[in-house]
Structures are given as structure tokens and as C-alpha cells.
Design an enzyme around this catalytic site. Structure first.
Site, PDB file in Angstrom:
ATOM      1  N   THR A  13      23.528  59.264  -0.940  1.00 38.26           N
ATOM      2  CA  THR A  13      23.859  58.617  -2.214  1.00 38.26           C
ATOM      3  C   THR A  13      23.937  59.621  -3.364  1.00 38.26           C
ATOM      4  O   THR A  13      24.740  59.467  -4.290  1.00 38.26           O
ATOM      5  CB  THR A  13      22.787  57.542  -2.534  1.00 38.26           C
ATOM      6  OG1 THR A  13      22.897  56.516  -1.561  1.00 38.26           O
ATOM      7  CG2 THR A  13      22.971  56.933  -3.908  1.00 38.26           C
ATOM      8  N   SER A  59      23.501  59.164   5.439  1.00 35.20           N
ATOM      9  CA  SER A  59      22.492  59.553   6.430  1.00 35.20           C
ATOM     10  C   SER A  59      22.231  58.477   7.469  1.00 35.20           C
ATOM     11  O   SER A  59      21.553  58.732   8.466  1.00 35.20           O
ATOM     12  CB  SER A  59      21.198  60.002   5.762  1.00 35.20           C
ATOM     13  OG  SER A  59      20.415  58.896   5.369  1.00 35.20           O
ATOM     14  N   ASP A  91      18.212  57.072   3.716  1.00 32.36           N
ATOM     15  CA  ASP A  91      17.980  56.165   4.852  1.00 32.36           C
ATOM     16  C   ASP A  91      17.265  56.847   6.018  1.00 32.36           C
ATOM     17  O   ASP A  91      16.374  56.261   6.623  1.00 32.36           O
ATOM     18  CB  ASP A  91      19.305  55.549   5.328  1.00 32.36           C
ATOM     19  CG  ASP A  91      19.820  54.496   4.359  1.00 32.36           C
ATOM     20  OD1 ASP A  91      19.037  54.034   3.500  1.00 32.36           O
ATOM     21  OD2 ASP A  91      21.008  54.135   4.450  1.00 32.36           O
ATOM     22  N   THR A 161       7.708  58.174   4.781  1.00 30.53           N
ATOM     23  CA  THR A 161       8.511  57.083   5.323  1.00 30.53           C
ATOM     24  C   THR A 161       9.178  56.346   4.157  1.00 30.53           C
ATOM     25  O   THR A 161       8.603  56.260   3.067  1.00 30.53           O
ATOM     26  CB  THR A 161       7.628  56.143   6.189  1.00 30.53           C
ATOM     27  OG1 THR A 161       8.467  55.228   6.876  1.00 30.53           O
ATOM     28  CG2 THR A 161       6.598  55.378   5.382  1.00 30.53           C
ATOM     29  N   CYS A 274       1.774  49.234  12.011  1.00 28.02           N
ATOM     30  CA  CYS A 274       1.151  49.271  10.684  1.00 28.02           C
ATOM     31  C   CYS A 274       1.436  50.628  10.042  1.00 28.02           C
ATOM     32  O   CYS A 274       1.375  51.658  10.703  1.00 28.02           O
ATOM     33  CB  CYS A 274      -0.363  49.112  10.787  1.00 28.02           C
ATOM     34  SG  CYS A 274      -0.860  47.549  11.500  1.00 28.02           S
TER      35      CYS A 274
HETATM   36  N1  ASP Z   1      22.923  55.140   2.790  1.00 25.36           N
HETATM   37  C1  ASP Z   1      22.496  56.235   1.951  1.00 25.36           C
HETATM   38  C2  ASP Z   1      22.155  57.407   2.833  1.00 25.36           C
HETATM   39  O1  ASP Z   1      21.122  57.385   3.445  1.00 25.36           O
HETATM   40  C3  ASP Z   1      21.338  55.822   1.112  1.00 25.36           C
HETATM   41  C4  ASP Z   1      20.802  56.887   0.177  1.00 25.36           C
HETATM   42  O2  ASP Z   1      21.127  58.040   0.221  1.00 25.36           O
HETATM   43  O3  ASP Z   1      19.972  56.516  -0.684  1.00 25.36           O
HETATM   44  O4  ASP Z   1      22.911  58.331   2.944  1.00 25.36           O
END
Ligand code: ASP
Length: 338
Positions: A13, A59, A91, A161, A274
Site C-alpha cells: 500500500t 504482499s 498483509d 503479527t 491464541c
Molecule cells: N494489500 C496490501 C499489501 O499487503 C495491504 C498493505 O500494504 O497495507 O500489500
């Protein structure tokens, strides 16, 4: 001397642009950043050089070969720079950060993975702040780790995470406290950072081609499905169990299927669904039956760390017994020994 940082721009992103079918990675990031970041030498900013990957990806498309490409890239340029920043989609960022930590074991320079929730080209983007923080950390702090910097927090990469698709602080590190924070100042908590290794011991190995599967236990899971997941050709399985490492061991055929796969050499590691806590196979009979079937307890590893570590150990060509043993030994801060 102003430190020199290498930036690997892999997609995500951070540098995306809108299209009629949604956001896609865009090129020309270095020029766009020059206008948005302080000049090198100013406010602690290092010199940086950005390399745009030939194939920029969302990603969600990342594969083990992409982790290998980034690790190979950093290893090849290791001597020429003081630190490294990887711009990556959120991601699967935690998978990549974990995979890099296993490949670049013994790292003596910082590798900081970062990204953004809103693209650089959009109003209210978190991209400039995240990158500036990652560059300040990589340039000023000789951190011998793969870190993940996002939303003001520096986390150990293989403990991180993704926890939010909506917030600027998208990542958490449930089983290890943050390594640092960037507010008005950059604050690193040295007690939480790995000790400086005597020398690098990189293990940048080509990803193995056999499959590593992941299965989250759920009420209703059938043995037939488990058998399909463990079909011949699968080399390893990350089993996401309940709580402290429990599963439906009374389900006829469940334990036998796991035991038969283990006997065939499939490496099965048990991590908890968890976010916080550890797998303790000795605690409940439902956990100890899994251990008796050859399933290795993954302690307090994240699923991202467990999956990438399993990939790494199998890519090293280790036998099943050795891989099972090493899964439970700390390599680069990814688990806490009991
Ligand atoms: N779908 C995007 C990615 O993982 C989400 C992001 O970058 O925030 O490339």
C-alpha cells in the site's frame, strides 16, 4: 559521517495508486519520497538509496521465493550499507520479517521492515512517518535484528503479527515487548534487543519446493480433511491448536493420522490460536496426545514465525528429526525457552 541506508521497495500500500479495480503498486517512489522526507544529514536522517523491485507486488501475492529475493538482495549489499529498510505490504509483512530473520541469522546491522495503511500519495498517509521512523532507527541504532517498525512501535520482526486492517498501529507483538518507540525521540530498550553476535552466519538458502501447510483446528474438522492436508508431497504442517496446545484427540483417526504423517517424515509443529501464551503439551491430556504423535510444540512462536522457520529448516535440507529439534530451539529471538 552520515550513515547510508539501502531501501528495498517491494510493493504494498505504501506506494500504491488507485485504479478502477482498486489500489495497485506504483513506480517512481524515490522521486515522490525526496519531496516528503527531511534531507540526509538533517534531523538525524541518513543517506538513503532506494531500489525499486522489477515486480512490485501487493504482499497478498508474496511467496517464499519473494522472501528469498529480499534476503539475497540484502546479503549481496550487506557490506556497502550501514542498515537496511524494506518497504513491504502489511498483509504478509510479519511473514517476510520472520523469514528474513531466519535467513539473515547473526545479523550485525539493522534490517527494518515497514509499510503503510494509506498510500503516500493520499491525504493523511502514514507512509512518510513510518519510513522516516524506520530510517532513523536503521541509521542511528546498531540493532542486530530484523525489526518491524509501524505506527510508532519497533517490534521484533519474528514476534510481530498484523492485528488491524483499520488502525495506524496495525501490528502487535503479543509474546515479546516492543524493542522501542519513536515519538519526539527514538527510544530503544536495549535490554529487549538481541545481543550483538560475534559474526554473521547468514543462511540464505533457496526455498524448498515441497509444500508446507497450515491448518487451524476448528470444531467440525474431519479426519478426511486432515488426511487431505497431509497428503503425500507435504513436507511440513503448522497446526494451530486451541489454547495451550490442545486438539480433538478423541476424534477417531485424528491422532493416528498425525502419527502416521510424522512417521513418514512430515514435520508438524503445534502453535496456539491464541495470540498470547505458549503451547505446553504437558498441561492437558489433549495436548500430550499430540506430542505422542510426533507433533512438536512451537512454544510461544507466532504462526508467521512457525511457518517461515519450518520453511527455512526444510530448505536447509535437514532431516525430520533435526528439523523438529531446531524448531524448539531459539534461533534469533523468535521463541522463549521454557
Ligand atoms: N494489500 C496490501 C499489501 O499487503 C495491504 C498493505 O500494504 O497495507 O500489500
Amino acid at each position: 559521517m552520515t550513515p547510508r541506508i539501502y531501501i528495498a521497495y517491494t510493493g504494498g500500500t505504501f506506494g500504491m495508486k488507485p485504479t478502477p479495480s482498486g489500489f495497485v503498486p506504483d513506480r517512481g517512489l524515490a522521486q515522490a519520497l525526496q519531496a516528503r522526507l527531511p534531507a540526509p544529514g538533517q534531523d538525524g536522517m541518513p543517506h538513503w538509496e532506494l531500489h525499486e523491485y522489477a515486480q512490485l507486488i501487493d504482499s497478498a501475492e508474496a511467496q517464499p521465493r519473494d522472501w528469498h529475493t529480499i534476503a539475497t538482495d540484502i546479503a549481496a549489499r550487506y557490506d556497502a550499507y550501514d542498515g537496511f529498510v524494506v518497504i513491504h505490504g502489511t498483509d504478509t509483512m510479519a511473514y517476510t520479517a520472520s523469514a528474513l530473520s531466519f535467513a539473515l541469522v547473526g545479523l550485525r546491522k539493522p534490517v527494518i521492515v515497514t509499510g503503510a495503511q494509506i498510500p503516500l500519495a493520499m491525504p493523511r498517509s502514514d507512509a512518510p512517518g513510518n519510513l522516516a521512523g524506520a530510517l532513523l532507527i536503521a541509521g542511528q541504532h546498531p540493532l542486530p535484528e530484523v525489526g518491524l517498525y509501524f505506527g510508532g512501535q519497533l517490534l521484533r520482526g519474528n514476534r510481530a503479527t498484523k492485528v488491524s486492517a483499520a488502525d495506524f498501529d496495525a501490528f502487535a507483538s503479543p509474546n515479546h515487548p516492543p524493542l522501542g518507540r519513536v515519538g519526539i525521540d527514538v527510544e530503544i530498550d536495549r535490554r529487549r534487543v538481541l545481543p550483538m553476535p560475534a559474526q554473521e552466519a547468514f543462511q540464505v538458502v533457496a526455498p524448498q519446493t515441497r509444500e508446507v501447510a497450515m491448518l487451524r483446528l476448528y470444531p467440525g474438522l474431519t479426519v478426511a480433511l486432515l488426511e487431505r492436508v497431509l497428503a503425500p508431497g507435504v513436507a511440513g504442517l503448522v497446526l494451530q491448536s486451541y489454547g495451550a496446545g490442545n486438539g480433538p484427540v478423541g476424534l477417531p483417526g485424528f491422532v493416528d493420522t498425525l502419527a502416521a504423517a510424522s512417521a513418514r517424515g512430515v514435520v508438524i509443529v503445534n502453535v496456539s490460536q491464541c495470540a498470547r501464551g505458549r503451547v505446553d503439551p504437558a498441561l492437558y491430556a489433549t495436548g500430550s496426545a499430540l506430542a505422542a504423535a510426533g507433533v512438536v510444540g512451537g512454544l510461544d512462536m507466532t504462526v508467521e514465525a512457525a511457518l517461515t522457520k519450518l520453511h527455512h529448516l526444510l530448505s536447509l535440507g535437514l532431516g525430520a528429526e533435526e528439523a523438529r529439534h531446531r524448531l524448539q530451539q531459539p534461533c534469533c529471538g523468535e521463541l522463549t525457552s521454557p
